[in-house]
Design a protein around this motif. Structure first.
Motif, PDB file in Angstrom:
ATOM      1  N   SER A 259       0.833  -1.211   0.000  1.00  0.00           N
ATOM      2  CA  SER A 259       0.000   0.000   0.000  1.00  0.00           C
ATOM      3  C   SER A 259       0.865   1.259   0.000  1.00  0.00           C
ATOM      4  CB  SER A 259      -0.944   0.002   1.197  1.00  0.00           C
ATOM      5  OG  SER A 259      -2.004  -0.905   0.974  1.00  0.00           O
TER       6      SER A 259
ATOM      7  N   HIS B 236       0.949   3.911  -3.029  1.00  0.00           N
ATOM      8  CA  HIS B 236       0.660   5.325  -2.758  1.00  0.00           C
ATOM      9  C   HIS B 236       1.808   6.201  -3.255  1.00  0.00           C
ATOM     10  CE1 HIS B 236      -1.011   8.826  -0.802  1.00  0.00           C
ATOM     11  NE2 HIS B 236       0.176   9.031  -0.204  1.00  0.00           N
TER      12      HIS B 236
ATOM     13  N   GLY C 277      -2.160   3.485  -6.522  1.00  0.00           N
ATOM     14  CA  GLY C 277      -3.294   3.083  -5.696  1.00  0.00           C
ATOM     15  C   GLY C 277      -2.846   2.217  -4.536  1.00  0.00           C
TER      16      GLY C 277
ATOM     17  N   THR D 263      -5.955  -1.918  -7.595  1.00  0.00           N
ATOM     18  CA  THR D 263      -4.745  -1.111  -7.616  1.00  0.00           C
ATOM     19  C   THR D 263      -3.865  -1.455  -8.812  1.00  0.00           C
ATOM     20  OG1 THR D 263      -2.712  -0.539  -6.430  1.00  0.00           O
ATOM     21  CG2 THR D 263      -3.626  -2.710  -6.005  1.00  0.00           C
TER      22      THR D 263
END
Length: 157
Positions: free
Chosen positions: A44, A48, A53, A112
Motif C-alpha cells: 500500500s 501510494h 493506488g 490497484t
C-alpha cells in the motif's frame, strides 16, 4: 493415462526452479496473518508513493484468502525447487495463465495498478514455461513421437 511430450530437461528444469524461487520470495509473506499485514502495508505504501493506488483496508476474510494463497504457493514453490520435473513447468504455466486472467479481471474492475507488476511476471513465466510444451505438442503431432511422462513409482501421467 495422459501422454505429454516432455520438453528437453536441463533448460526446462532451470526455468521451473527460477519461477519457483520467484514464487517463494514473492508469496512467503502472504502465508501468515502477521507477515501478510507487513506485506499489505508495504504494498500500500509503495502503491501510494508511485501513484498506483493502495490496497483495501485489511479485514479477516481478505487476510484468510491471502494466507490460503500464500500457503499453497509456498508449498508448490518448495516442491518445484526440491524436486523439479518437466511436467511441473506445464502445470505452473497453466496456473500462471489463470493467475494472469484473474489479475487482468481485477485490474479491469478498478484494482490497484500495482497488480501490473505481478501480471507482467505471471505472463512472462507462463510464456517461458508453456511455449516449449506447445512446440513439442506440434512436433509430436507432426511425427507421431513424444516422450511419455511418468509420475511416482512409474505411474504414467
Amino acid at each position: 493415462m495422459i501422454r505429454l511430450p516432455a520438453p528437453s530437461r536441463p533448460a526446462r528444469l532451470r526455468e521451473v526452479r527460477a519461477s519457483a524461487w520467484y514464487d517463494l520470495v514473492v508469496t512467503a509473506g502472504f502465508a501468515t496473518p502477521w507477515t501478510y499485514a507487513l506485506v499489505h502495508d508495504a504494498l500500500s505504501s509503495l502503491g501510494h508513493a508511485w501513484g498506483l493506488g493502495v490496497l483495501p483496508e485489511l479485514d479477516p476474510v481478505q487476510t484468510l484468502y491471502a494466507n490460503l494463497m500464500g500457503s499453497v504457493v509456498v508449498v508448490w514453490a518448495v516442491l518445484r525447487i526440491v524436486r523439479p520435473l518437466p511436467v511441473h513447468g506445464l502445470l505452473d504455466g497453466i496456473a500462471r495463465t489463470l493467475f494472469a486472467a484473474w489479475q487482468a479481471y481485477a485490474l479491469a474492475h478498478g484494482a490497484t495498478q500495482l497488480l501490473w507488476l505481478f501480471l507482467g511476471v505471471e505472463v512472462a513465466f507462463g510464456i517461458v514455461q508453456l511455449v516449449p510444451w506447445w512446440r513439442n505438442r506440434r512436433t509430436e503431432s507432426a511425427d507421431g513421437h513424444g516422450e511419455v511422462i511418468t509420475g511416482p513409482e512409474g505411474v504414467r501421467l
